[in-house]
Design a protein around this motif. Structure first.
Motif, PDB file in Angstrom:
ATOM      1  N   TYR A  36      42.359  70.401 -48.853  1.00  0.00           N
ATOM      2  CA  TYR A  36      43.259  69.918 -49.902  1.00  0.00           C
ATOM      3  C   TYR A  36      42.460  69.186 -50.976  1.00  0.00           C
ATOM      4  CZ  TYR A  36      46.801  67.006 -52.172  1.00  0.00           C
ATOM      5  OH  TYR A  36      47.599  66.379 -53.100  1.00  0.00           O
ATOM      6  N   LYS A  38      43.613  67.524 -54.566  1.00  0.00           N
ATOM      7  CA  LYS A  38      44.757  67.250 -55.437  1.00  0.00           C
ATOM      8  C   LYS A  38      44.557  67.788 -56.857  1.00  0.00           C
ATOM      9  CE  LYS A  38      47.629  63.593 -57.358  1.00  0.00           C
ATOM     10  NZ  LYS A  38      47.861  62.140 -57.521  1.00  0.00           N
ATOM     11  N   LEU A 103      51.295  65.751 -49.624  1.00  0.00           N
ATOM     12  CA  LEU A 103      50.980  67.046 -49.031  1.00  0.00           C
ATOM     13  C   LEU A 103      52.167  67.680 -48.304  1.00  0.00           C
ATOM     14  CD1 LEU A 103      48.833  69.231 -48.612  1.00  0.00           C
ATOM     15  CD2 LEU A 103      47.905  67.883 -46.720  1.00  0.00           C
TER      16      LEU A 103
END
Ligand code: ASC
Length: 127
Positions: A36, A38, A103
């Motif tokens: 992940y 952002k 998330l």
């Protein structure tokens, strides 16, 4: 808007390809296949929110039948507009969620946006 009907077909196929690529990058992060990030999610969500708006104003105009587009697009125009409007609102929401950095909310937004892609393809795209 398009010099010839084949250009409209190419335009909508190109925009679908780009949406798939950029949505896929977000989905890969939401699904944990890719770490992940952002900022990367936001950058891709900006693109998807913009690209998702492109094909609906002329690339499916009458006389542009062809490709994998089913005739239903030009018969059930109200339903086609409804699902395309839903995609545009889903991708706007996806961008909003991307910016929060949440998330779990991203996973939910990716899932519902993907459902919208799929339901329109099931109804309006030939196999
Ligand atoms: C994608 C893509 C689609 C949708 C759909 C979601 O990444 O290219 O057409 O998601 O598969 O179910």
């Amino acid at each position: 808007q398009f010099a010839k009907p084949e250009d409209a077909v190419k335009y909508r196929q190109s925009s679908m390809f780009l949406q798939g690529q950029h949505f896929g990058r977000i989905a890969a992060m939401a699904n944990g296949r890719v770490p992940y990030d952002k900022a990367a999610v936001i950058a891709n969500a900006e693109l998807v929110a913009t690209i998702s708006q492109l094909p609906w104003s002329g690339a499916y105009a009458p006389g542009t039948e062809g490709g994998k587009a089913k005739p239903e697009i030009w018969k059930d125009t109200a339903r086609f507009k409804e699902t395309s409007d839903k995609l545009v609102s889903d991708t706007a929401k996806l961008l909003t969620v991307a910016k929060t950095g949440d998330l779990d909310a991203l996973k939910a937004a990716v899932s519902s946006t993907g459902d919208t892609c799929k339901s329109c393809h099931d109804a309006f795209r030939a196999k």
